[in-house]
Design a protein around this motif. Structure first.
Motif, PDB file in Angstrom:
ATOM      1  N   HIS A 284      15.411  -5.856  11.278  1.00 24.34           N
ATOM      2  CA  HIS A 284      15.996  -5.503   9.984  1.00 24.34           C
ATOM      3  C   HIS A 284      15.293  -6.288   8.879  1.00 24.34           C
ATOM      4  O   HIS A 284      15.149  -7.505   8.972  1.00 24.34           O
ATOM      5  N   TRP A 285      14.850  -5.581   7.864  1.00 31.63           N
ATOM      6  CA  TRP A 285      14.201  -6.266   6.754  1.00 31.63           C
ATOM      7  C   TRP A 285      14.333  -5.455   5.479  1.00 31.63           C
ATOM      8  O   TRP A 285      14.655  -4.268   5.492  1.00 31.63           O
ATOM      9  N   GLU A 286      14.086  -6.089   4.376  1.00 33.24           N
ATOM     10  CA  GLU A 286      14.064  -5.464   3.057  1.00 33.24           C
ATOM     11  C   GLU A 286      12.809  -5.928   2.326  1.00 33.24           C
ATOM     12  O   GLU A 286      12.339  -7.047   2.554  1.00 33.24           O
ATOM     13  N   VAL A 287      12.263  -5.086   1.478  1.00 32.54           N
ATOM     14  CA  VAL A 287      11.098  -5.482   0.695  1.00 32.54           C
ATOM     15  C   VAL A 287      11.231  -4.904  -0.706  1.00 32.54           C
ATOM     16  O   VAL A 287      11.607  -3.736  -0.881  1.00 32.54           O
ATOM     17  N   THR A 288      10.970  -5.725  -1.690  1.00 34.66           N
ATOM     18  CA  THR A 288      10.990  -5.270  -3.081  1.00 34.66           C
ATOM     19  C   THR A 288       9.645  -4.643  -3.421  1.00 34.66           C
ATOM     20  O   THR A 288       8.581  -5.189  -3.112  1.00 34.66           O
ATOM     21  N   SER A 289       9.704  -3.468  -4.054  1.00 32.68           N
ATOM     22  CA  SER A 289       8.490  -2.735  -4.417  1.00 32.68           C
ATOM     23  C   SER A 289       8.439  -2.543  -5.920  1.00 32.68           C
ATOM     24  O   SER A 289       9.478  -2.333  -6.566  1.00 32.68           O
ATOM     25  N   PHE A 290       7.230  -2.573  -6.470  1.00 34.27           N
ATOM     26  CA  PHE A 290       7.013  -2.500  -7.906  1.00 34.27           C
ATOM     27  C   PHE A 290       6.146  -1.280  -8.232  1.00 34.27           C
ATOM     28  O   PHE A 290       5.053  -1.131  -7.673  1.00 34.27           O
ATOM     29  N   VAL A 291       6.605  -0.416  -9.112  1.00 26.06           N
ATOM     30  CA  VAL A 291       5.829   0.756  -9.503  1.00 26.06           C
ATOM     31  C   VAL A 291       4.616   0.297 -10.304  1.00 26.06           C
ATOM     32  O   VAL A 291       4.744  -0.312 -11.369  1.00 26.06           O
ATOM     33  N   ASP A 292       3.404   0.569  -9.781  1.00 25.62           N
ATOM     34  CA  ASP A 292       2.180   0.146 -10.462  1.00 25.62           C
ATOM     35  C   ASP A 292       1.261   1.308 -10.830  1.00 25.62           C
ATOM     36  O   ASP A 292       0.230   1.109 -11.468  1.00 25.62           O
ATOM     37  N   VAL A 293       1.618   2.527 -10.408  1.00 25.78           N
ATOM     38  CA  VAL A 293       0.839   3.716 -10.768  1.00 25.78           C
ATOM     39  C   VAL A 293       1.821   4.802 -11.184  1.00 25.78           C
ATOM     40  O   VAL A 293       2.744   5.128 -10.435  1.00 25.78           O
ATOM     41  N   LEU A 294       1.632   5.358 -12.378  1.00 31.13           N
ATOM     42  CA  LEU A 294       2.498   6.441 -12.831  1.00 31.13           C
ATOM     43  C   LEU A 294       1.691   7.359 -13.746  1.00 31.13           C
ATOM     44  O   LEU A 294       1.487   7.061 -14.920  1.00 31.13           O
ATOM     45  N   GLU A 295       1.212   8.457 -13.174  1.00 27.58           N
ATOM     46  CA  GLU A 295       0.482   9.482 -13.915  1.00 27.58           C
ATOM     47  C   GLU A 295       1.234  10.782 -13.714  1.00 27.58           C
ATOM     48  O   GLU A 295       1.110  11.416 -12.664  1.00 27.58           O
ATOM     49  N   CYS A 303       3.552  -1.171  -5.196  1.00 28.40           N
ATOM     50  CA  CYS A 303       3.056  -2.247  -4.349  1.00 28.40           C
ATOM     51  C   CYS A 303       4.240  -3.087  -3.893  1.00 28.40           C
ATOM     52  O   CYS A 303       5.316  -3.043  -4.489  1.00 28.40           O
ATOM     53  N   THR A 304       4.034  -3.840  -2.838  1.00 28.05           N
ATOM     54  CA  THR A 304       5.148  -4.571  -2.245  1.00 28.05           C
ATOM     55  C   THR A 304       5.036  -6.071  -2.495  1.00 28.05           C
ATOM     56  O   THR A 304       3.940  -6.623  -2.626  1.00 28.05           O
ATOM     57  N   SER A 305       6.199  -6.701  -2.555  1.00 27.96           N
ATOM     58  CA  SER A 305       6.362  -8.161  -2.557  1.00 27.96           C
ATOM     59  C   SER A 305       5.986  -8.838  -3.869  1.00 27.96           C
ATOM     60  O   SER A 305       6.795  -9.510  -4.497  1.00 27.96           O
ATOM     61  N   ASP A 306       4.735  -8.684  -4.286  1.00 30.11           N
ATOM     62  CA  ASP A 306       4.259  -9.394  -5.483  1.00 30.11           C
ATOM     63  C   ASP A 306       3.282  -8.489  -6.224  1.00 30.11           C
ATOM     64  O   ASP A 306       2.214  -8.177  -5.696  1.00 30.11           O
TER      65      ASP A 306
END
Length: 379
Positions: A284-295, A303-306
């Motif tokens: 069981h795990w969780e990962v924070t993701s950040f939107v870095d591409v939006l066209e 991208c994940t984590s950082d």
């Protein structure tokens, strides 16, 4: 060899339609010179089986124009009329194609390359693989001399009529129809195309690499994987599906739960969401993701984590298909930041390549399941 000039001729040999000069004569010798160049292309068994039909007769050209319109030209003119003024991405292409349909009979020369033999579906070499490269060399030779053409094949749907019109024997295969003329200006430019790094696979379909040799995979080189599928749905519909992160997550073994930050109702650059795994085999795990591409209607990635040093980067890309539908690509790059994989690699640096290969193969199966699931959901 002047590679710059050779490369420029190859990069700028465009499909020329509206810029064909219909009023300037084309001498036979320049056509023959280009065919001489084209005949230097490789051929199966070094056997000379290519033949070239050069059409100048106005009545024959008129008949070719009629066959071309009946075979597919009507589609181009109707599409041109429907898209005119809409700003649709294919509006310029349809306008250009329709122009050729309406003016084919006025082109100074029409060249039809053929080859002795009929395709039998056996896969044996010596037919199309002996003529396509030659016909394209002919087009590049035209470009180098200030002439242009465009590769057309719709008329081949009228093969019996074409054979009768030109006296082509049954044992000979028609390959294409190439309208030839001087061009109005020579300022052609390379067309937008995918970079080689995005469409070149190393040691297996779908395996990509941002840098480095690609054959000895290292995390520092950005190894990755891409899968794709064609979907019978409009790009707007596919875009809505891929940006609704819970839909792709339904088909993923690893991200079978995903949520935007509380109170957020759609994708935006810098937005975050959380992916969760509930499979016992993976823990069981969780990962924070950040939107870095939006066209919009083009690409959506995260991208994940950082965001400054991610453990992985994921991206959906959508491409409209000719005739309708959408091609969906799902792309992954590992690293460059730390992850569970990098921890194992640090412990066993001599096994880095094998570990990356295994991880990419695992992701490939899961990624293909995601795009297939989206396709099945939308169709």
């Amino acid at each position: 060899m002047d590679t710059e000039s050779v490369d420029w001729a190859l990069k700028t040999t465009r499909a020329v339609r509206r810029r064909l000069d219909l009023g300037r004569p084309v001498d036979d010798q320049i056509i023959l010179d280009c065919i001489d160049v084209a005949e230097q292309a490789p051929t199966g068994g070094n056997q000379s089986s290519r033949r070239w039909i050069v059409v100048r007769d106005p009545e024959i050209k008129q008949e070719l124009a009629r066959l071309y319109q009946e075979a597919g030209g009507l589609f181009f003119t109707e599409a041109r009329d429907q898209l005119e003024g809409t700003g649709h991405p294919r509006e310029p292409m349809m306008r250009s194609a329709a122009h050729l349909v309406e003016h084919l009979a006025e082109v100074p020369v029409i060249v039809i390359p053929v080859i002795v033999g009929r395709h039998d579906g056996s896969g044996a070499p010596g037919l199309f693989d002996s003529v396509i490269q030659s016909a394209w060399s002919f087009c590049v030779a035209l470009r180098a001399r200030g002439l242009g053409s465009t590769w057309t094949t719709a008329v081949l749907a009228k093969a019996p009529e074409l054979k009768e019109l030109l006296g082509i024997p049954d044992g000979v295969t028609e390959i294409a129809m190439l309208p030839v003329a001087w061009t109005k200006g020579t300022d052609f430019r390379p067309a937008p195309r995918s970079p080689a790094r995005e469409i070149t696979f190393f040691d297996g379909y779908g395996r990509i690499c941002e840098s480095g040799p690609g054959t000895a995979l290292r995390m520092a080189d950005g190894p990755g994987m891409v899968v794709e599928v064609d979907i019978a749905a409009h790009p707007d519909v596919v875009w809505a599906a891929i940006t609704d992160i819970n839909l792709p997550a339904q088909f993923s073994d690893e991200f079978n739960g995903a949520d935007w930050d509380e109170g957020f109702d759609g994708p935006a650059l810098g937005a975050t969401f959380t992916g969760r795994n509930h499979l016992e085999a993976l823990g069981h795990w969780e990962v924070t993701s950040f939107v870095d591409v939006l066209e919009p209607n083009g690409a959506f990635g995260w991208c994940t984590s950082d965001p400054d040093n991610p453990g992985a980067r994921w991206r959906f890309e959508i491409q409209p298909l000719v005739g309708g539908g959408t091609r969906l690509l799902f792309r992954l790059f590992l690293g460059p930041g730390p992850s569970g994989l990098t921890m194992f690699i640090e412990q066993n640096p001599d096994k880095e390549h094998g570990m990356i290969v295994n991880r990419l193969q695992h992701h490939r199966v899961n990624m293909q399941r995601v795009v297939d699931g989206i396709r099945d959901h939308l169709q």
